[in-house]
Design an enzyme around this catalytic site. Structure first.
Site: not given
Length: 361
Positions: A138, A146, A186, A143-144, A124
């Site tokens: 971003r 980590e 970001r 939200d993927t 992401d």
């Protein structure tokens, strides 16, 4: 100290105070991330020691934009070029040249820009070059898992998916939401690759574990629908849930549906039951036949005259009937009586057996 000396000291002090202006030194105050601060008396921004962030601005307009972003002073909202004191600092490019190019470098909310991939970080996050400026970006709303600081399940798969797509397509980014940047500086944007919304595609692949919602975003419903599709299909992160559902479904089928052997056992049991029914019917028929035979014998023994009317000769025992009373008495007591009770017992036995058969059926 003499009077003359005191007068000379006062005169020298007065002269010094007259020569040196009171505002010869400006108070530095608490500096911001750019190395400057606002003077409270007149809201003038004083750039004392420019930091790398301040030096990234190529003209006064970009510097004002950075000041408004990184300084929370109330004077920032009304800041103009006339109220910026660079204190001798000069930009690396000519103001005339930079004004024409830097205007394009400044991004706006709700706009679409062509981008070039510079670095793929994870599922992401990536760095894009937009109008000649690098922006660590971003991806909005998703939200993927980590894959950088820590390795989470399907983190590598999410990273590989994004990097593969971004490296092989025409990239367009679209700014959206209440702000351009997050607290880590970001850029926040929707990412399109060859016209397809990347956030939607990676969500359909089952590589998005959650959403972050810090505002209202343009394509929220599309991403949420993609999440439902991924869960229903049991792909990526949700493949384990699909396997669990299949196991439970198979277990339910095993409980509900009889096995082949159970079907055979049931068939055998049904055949046996049917055999018992046939046997019962046969027994019932034989019982009825036995009762009929007993009744017939009884008629022959007890009603010989009835048989003669039908043209049937009586049995031997009836032929022994005589006109002598004592002979008849001898025949009646030992023979007729015995035969009568014997027939009666047989009849009762057959009746009881018939009742039991009916009860079993």
């Amino acid at each position: 100290m003499t009077r003359k000396t005191s007068i000379i000291t006062i005169i020298i002090t007065f002269i010094l105070m007259s020569i040196l202006p009171f505002q010869a030194w400006a108070h530095n105050g608490s500096r911001d991330e750019l190395g400057g601060h606002f003077r409270s008396a007149d809201c003038v921004y004083l750039l004392h020691e420019p930091t790398e962030l301040a030096k990234s601005a190529t003209n006064i307009s970009e510097l004002i934009t950075l000041i408004k972003k990184h300084n929370s002073n109330s004077c920032a909202s009304e800041l103009t070029e006339s109220k910026v004191d660079l204190e001798g600092y000069t930009f690396s490019k000519m103001a005339v040249d930079s004004t024409s190019t830097s205007t394009n470098n400044l991004l706006e909310l709700g706009k679409t820009y062509d981008a070039t991939l510079e670095k793929c970080t994870d599922g992401d996050t990536a760095t894009f070059s937009i109008n000649g400026t690098s922006y660590k970006t971003r991806f909005l709303y998703i939200d993927t898992p980590e894959s950088t600081n820590q390795q989470e399940p399907y983190g590598k798969e999410a990273s590989d998916f994004s990097c593969s797509v971004l490296q092989n397509g025409q990239i367009t980014i679209e700014t959206d939401g209440p702000s351009l940047f997050d607290k880590y500086d970001r850029l926040l944007a929707w990412v399109f690759v060859d016209g397809k919304l990347h956030q939607e595609e990676i969500t359909k692949a089952g590589l998005v574990e959650d959403f972050y919602d810090y505002g209202t975003y343009k394509y929220e419903t599309r991403i949420e629908a993609a999440m439902l599709e991924a869960k229903a299909g049991g792909v990526g992160l949700y493949s384990e849930n699909k396997e669990a559902e299949n196991i439970q479904e198979n277990a339910t089928k095993e409980v509900v549906a009889p096995t082949h052997s159970e079907k055979n056992d049931a068939s055998k049991e049904e055949n046996l039951t049917q055999g018992h029914r046939i046997e019962s019917k046969q027994n019932s028929g034989s019982s009825a036949l036995g009762i009929f035979a007993i009744a017939t014998v009884l008629l022959f023994f007890m009603f010989p005259r009835f048989s003669r009317k039908r043209g049937i000769e009586p049995l031997l025992i009836h032929k022994m009937w005589t006109k002598n009373l004592w002979v008849n008495a001898l025949l009646l007591i030992p023979i007729y009586t015995a035969l009568f009770f014997l027939v009666l017992v047989l009849l009762l036995v057959e009746v009881i057996r018939l009742i039991k058969l009916k009860a079993q059926e």
